[in-house]
Design a protein around this motif. Sequence first.
Motif, PDB file in Angstrom:
ATOM      1  N   GLY A   1      35.112  35.626  36.827  1.00  0.00           N
ATOM      2  CA  GLY A   1      34.118  34.837  37.549  1.00  0.00           C
ATOM      3  C   GLY A   1      34.486  33.381  37.767  1.00  0.00           C
ATOM      4  N   ILE A   2      35.779  33.076  37.843  1.00  0.00           N
ATOM      5  CA  ILE A   2      36.204  31.687  38.054  1.00  0.00           C
ATOM      6  C   ILE A   2      36.202  31.334  39.540  1.00  0.00           C
ATOM      7  CG2 ILE A   2      38.047  30.009  37.637  1.00  0.00           C
ATOM      8  CD1 ILE A   2      36.554  31.138  35.148  1.00  0.00           C
ATOM      9  N   TYR A   3      36.529  32.300  40.376  1.00  0.00           N
ATOM     10  CA  TYR A   3      36.565  32.085  41.827  1.00  0.00           C
ATOM     11  C   TYR A   3      35.623  33.070  42.510  1.00  0.00           C
ATOM     12  CZ  TYR A   3      40.926  29.773  40.497  1.00  0.00           C
ATOM     13  OH  TYR A   3      41.862  28.965  39.884  1.00  0.00           O
ATOM     14  N   THR A   4      34.916  32.588  43.513  1.00  0.00           N
ATOM     15  CA  THR A   4      34.077  33.471  44.321  1.00  0.00           C
ATOM     16  C   THR A   4      34.958  34.287  45.260  1.00  0.00           C
ATOM     17  OG1 THR A   4      33.836  31.850  46.099  1.00  0.00           O
ATOM     18  CG2 THR A   4      32.239  31.735  44.278  1.00  0.00           C
ATOM     19  N   ASN A   5      34.361  35.293  45.886  1.00  0.00           N
ATOM     20  CA  ASN A   5      35.110  36.070  46.883  1.00  0.00           C
ATOM     21  C   ASN A   5      35.609  35.180  48.006  1.00  0.00           C
ATOM     22  OD1 ASN A   5      34.652  38.431  45.447  1.00  0.00           O
ATOM     23  ND2 ASN A   5      32.860  39.019  46.652  1.00  0.00           N
ATOM     24  N   ALA A   6      34.798  34.208  48.414  1.00  0.00           N
ATOM     25  CA  ALA A   6      35.198  33.295  49.485  1.00  0.00           C
ATOM     26  C   ALA A   6      36.372  32.425  49.052  1.00  0.00           C
ATOM     27  CB  ALA A   6      34.016  32.428  49.896  1.00  0.00           C
ATOM     28  N   GLU A   7      36.374  31.997  47.790  1.00  0.00           N
ATOM     29  CA  GLU A   7      37.478  31.171  47.289  1.00  0.00           C
ATOM     30  C   GLU A   7      38.770  31.981  47.191  1.00  0.00           C
ATOM     31  OE1 GLU A   7      35.258  27.809  44.558  1.00  0.00           O
ATOM     32  OE2 GLU A   7      35.377  29.867  43.784  1.00  0.00           O
ATOM     33  N   VAL A   8      38.659  33.220  46.764  1.00  0.00           N
ATOM     34  CA  VAL A   8      39.835  34.098  46.732  1.00  0.00           C
ATOM     35  C   VAL A   8      40.391  34.283  48.139  1.00  0.00           C
ATOM     36  CG1 VAL A   8      40.627  36.468  46.312  1.00  0.00           C
ATOM     37  CG2 VAL A   8      39.182  35.304  44.616  1.00  0.00           C
ATOM     38  N   LYS A   9      39.510  34.498  49.101  1.00  0.00           N
ATOM     39  CA  LYS A   9      39.946  34.668  50.491  1.00  0.00           C
ATOM     40  C   LYS A   9      40.646  33.411  51.004  1.00  0.00           C
ATOM     41  CE  LYS A   9      38.418  35.962  55.147  1.00  0.00           C
ATOM     42  NZ  LYS A   9      39.176  34.851  55.782  1.00  0.00           N
ATOM     43  N   SER A  10      40.136  32.231  50.647  1.00  0.00           N
ATOM     44  CA  SER A  10      40.761  30.985  51.082  1.00  0.00           C
ATOM     45  C   SER A  10      42.184  30.859  50.544  1.00  0.00           C
ATOM     46  CB  SER A  10      39.920  29.786  50.621  1.00  0.00           C
ATOM     47  OG  SER A  10      38.662  29.775  51.266  1.00  0.00           O
TER      48      SER A  10
ATOM     49  N   THR B   1      49.229  47.147  18.087  1.00  0.00           N
ATOM     50  CA  THR B   1      48.162  47.622  18.961  1.00  0.00           C
ATOM     51  C   THR B   1      48.421  47.154  20.383  1.00  0.00           C
ATOM     52  OG1 THR B   1      46.556  47.514  17.152  1.00  0.00           O
ATOM     53  CG2 THR B   1      45.676  47.585  19.392  1.00  0.00           C
ATOM     54  N   GLU B   2      48.439  48.097  21.315  1.00  0.00           N
ATOM     55  CA  GLU B   2      48.629  47.784  22.732  1.00  0.00           C
ATOM     56  C   GLU B   2      47.276  47.697  23.425  1.00  0.00           C
ATOM     57  OE1 GLU B   2      49.784  50.562  26.431  1.00  0.00           O
ATOM     58  OE2 GLU B   2      51.417  50.346  24.976  1.00  0.00           O
ATOM     59  N   THR B   3      47.079  46.643  24.203  1.00  0.00           N
ATOM     60  CA  THR B   3      45.834  46.436  24.943  1.00  0.00           C
ATOM     61  C   THR B   3      46.144  46.260  26.417  1.00  0.00           C
ATOM     62  OG1 THR B   3      44.816  45.330  23.045  1.00  0.00           O
ATOM     63  CG2 THR B   3      43.798  44.970  25.204  1.00  0.00           C
ATOM     64  N   THR B   4      45.400  46.940  27.286  1.00  0.00           N
ATOM     65  CA  THR B   4      45.528  46.720  28.723  1.00  0.00           C
ATOM     66  C   THR B   4      44.546  45.618  29.124  1.00  0.00           C
ATOM     67  OG1 THR B   4      46.147  49.013  29.138  1.00  0.00           O
ATOM     68  CG2 THR B   4      45.337  47.748  31.015  1.00  0.00           C
ATOM     69  N   CYS B   5      45.077  44.602  29.810  1.00  0.00           N
ATOM     70  CA  CYS B   5      44.294  43.412  30.134  1.00  0.00           C
ATOM     71  C   CYS B   5      43.720  43.528  31.545  1.00  0.00           C
ATOM     72  CB  CYS B   5      45.163  42.166  29.996  1.00  0.00           C
ATOM     73  SG  CYS B   5      45.943  42.023  28.368  1.00  0.00           S
ATOM     74  N   ASN B   6      42.612  44.238  31.674  1.00  0.00           N
ATOM     75  CA  ASN B   6      41.942  44.381  32.971  1.00  0.00           C
ATOM     76  C   ASN B   6      41.306  43.047  33.369  1.00  0.00           C
ATOM     77  OD1 ASN B   6      42.606  47.078  32.794  1.00  0.00           O
ATOM     78  ND2 ASN B   6      40.581  47.705  32.094  1.00  0.00           N
ATOM     79  N   VAL B   7      41.500  42.661  34.626  1.00  0.00           N
ATOM     80  CA  VAL B   7      40.958  41.400  35.130  1.00  0.00           C
ATOM     81  C   VAL B   7      40.343  41.650  36.500  1.00  0.00           C
ATOM     82  CG1 VAL B   7      41.419  38.972  35.631  1.00  0.00           C
ATOM     83  CG2 VAL B   7      42.846  40.169  33.951  1.00  0.00           C
ATOM     84  N   ASN B   8      39.149  41.122  36.724  1.00  0.00           N
ATOM     85  CA  ASN B   8      38.504  41.245  38.032  1.00  0.00           C
ATOM     86  C   ASN B   8      39.100  40.243  39.017  1.00  0.00           C
ATOM     87  OD1 ASN B   8      36.784  43.128  36.876  1.00  0.00           O
ATOM     88  ND2 ASN B   8      35.137  41.654  36.543  1.00  0.00           N
ATOM     89  N   ALA B   9      39.044  40.552  40.298  1.00  0.00           N
ATOM     90  CA  ALA B   9      39.423  39.581  41.323  1.00  0.00           C
ATOM     91  C   ALA B   9      38.588  38.318  41.143  1.00  0.00           C
ATOM     92  CB  ALA B   9      39.201  40.163  42.720  1.00  0.00           C
ATOM     93  N   GLY B  10      39.261  37.167  41.139  1.00  0.00           N
ATOM     94  CA  GLY B  10      38.568  35.910  40.904  1.00  0.00           C
ATOM     95  C   GLY B  10      38.522  35.499  39.445  1.00  0.00           C
ATOM     96  N   GLY B  11      39.096  36.314  38.572  1.00  0.00           N
ATOM     97  CA  GLY B  11      39.189  35.973  37.155  1.00  0.00           C
ATOM     98  C   GLY B  11      40.615  35.675  36.764  1.00  0.00           C
ATOM     99  N   PHE B  12      40.812  35.353  35.489  1.00  0.00           N
ATOM    100  CA  PHE B  12      42.184  35.128  35.054  1.00  0.00           C
ATOM    101  C   PHE B  12      42.387  35.516  33.603  1.00  0.00           C
ATOM    102  CE2 PHE B  12      40.548  30.586  34.750  1.00  0.00           C
ATOM    103  CZ  PHE B  12      40.530  30.503  33.359  1.00  0.00           C
ATOM    104  N   MET B  13      43.662  35.676  33.274  1.00  0.00           N
ATOM    105  CA  MET B  13      44.113  35.924  31.908  1.00  0.00           C
ATOM    106  C   MET B  13      44.871  34.690  31.447  1.00  0.00           C
ATOM    107  SD  MET B  13      46.843  38.808  30.652  1.00  0.00           S
ATOM    108  CE  MET B  13      47.451  38.874  28.958  1.00  0.00           C
ATOM    109  N   ILE B  14      44.553  34.203  30.252  1.00  0.00           N
ATOM    110  CA  ILE B  14      45.311  33.129  29.626  1.00  0.00           C
ATOM    111  C   ILE B  14      46.123  33.747  28.503  1.00  0.00           C
ATOM    112  CG2 ILE B  14      45.186  30.946  28.364  1.00  0.00           C
ATOM    113  CD1 ILE B  14      42.462  30.470  29.613  1.00  0.00           C
ATOM    114  N   MET B  15      47.403  33.376  28.405  1.00  0.00           N
ATOM    115  CA  MET B  15      48.260  33.963  27.370  1.00  0.00           C
ATOM    116  C   MET B  15      49.260  32.947  26.849  1.00  0.00           C
ATOM    117  SD  MET B  15      50.699  36.366  29.788  1.00  0.00           S
ATOM    118  CE  MET B  15      52.094  36.461  28.660  1.00  0.00           C
TER     119      MET B  15
END
Length: 240
Positions: free
Chosen positions: A22-31, A185-199
Motif C-alpha cells: 500500500g505504498i503506491y496507488t494504482n495511479a502512481e504505479v501507472k505513472s 526455513t524458506e519463505t516466499t515473499c509475496n508482495v502486492n502491486a504498489g508495495g515493497f520488500m525491504i531486505m
Amino acid sequence: MDNHLTAHRQEIVNDGFTVINGIYTNAEVKSILDVIASANQSNPAFRKTDDLFAIRQFLKELPQVVPLIFNDKLKAIITALFDQDYFVTKSIYFDKPELSNWFVAWHQDLTIVVDKKTDVEGYGPWTVKQNQFGVQPPLPILKDNFTIRIHLDDTNEANGALKAITGSHLKDIYRPETIDWNIETETTCNVNAGGFMIMRPLLLHASNRTTNNQKRRVVHIEFSRADLDGGLGWAEKLTF
C-alpha cells in the motif's frame, strides 16, 4: 514510531526482510510504468531479451521517475525504519516477462558498485559488468546496507517472487552449498502491486521460474550510509 512500523523494524532485525504493502496507488504505479514505457530503449543501460528487460542505473537514466518513486510515504518509512543518513547507491529496473523461464539460485548480494577499480585493503574480489565496477566491501558495510524492492505487479511464487531463508543475514557470508535444510526455513515473499520488500543484502534469497503467465516488474534500489575507503566512491550515489 507507530506499532505497525515497529513490527516491520523488528522483522528486519530478526528475519532480514519485511513486506509493506500500500505504498503506491494504482495511479502512481501507472505513472512509473508510463515513464519506463516512454524511455529510449536503445540506450546502452537498457538490456532487452525474450526473458528479461532491465535498466541499469535506473534512477540516473530516468531522473523523471525519482519524485514518483520517492513519494512521502516511502521517505517517511525509510526515516522511521533506518535514519536520514542513507542514500541510494544502486538502482535497477527488472521486467520478468510472462513467458520468462529463468530463475535465480540461492545467493547473497555481496557486491557494491563503485566508480573505479583500485587496490584497497578489505575490498575484493572485483567484477566488471556493463562497464560497472563491482566489489565486495568489508562485512560491516554489507551488514548496515539495505535494499528496497518496489513491486509494480502482484507477485507470488508463481511469477517469481523472492524466496528468502529467514534469519540468514545473521550468519555473515553464508555459502549456498552449505545450506542445511534441516534447520533453515524458506519463505516466499509475496508482495502486492504498489508495495515493497525491504531486505538486508546478506539475506540468502532466490526466485523461481514464472509459471502463471503473469509479469513481475520490480524496481530494485540499494541504500548505504558508508564512506568508502582508499579513494573509492559510489558509482550511483543519489540523495533523496
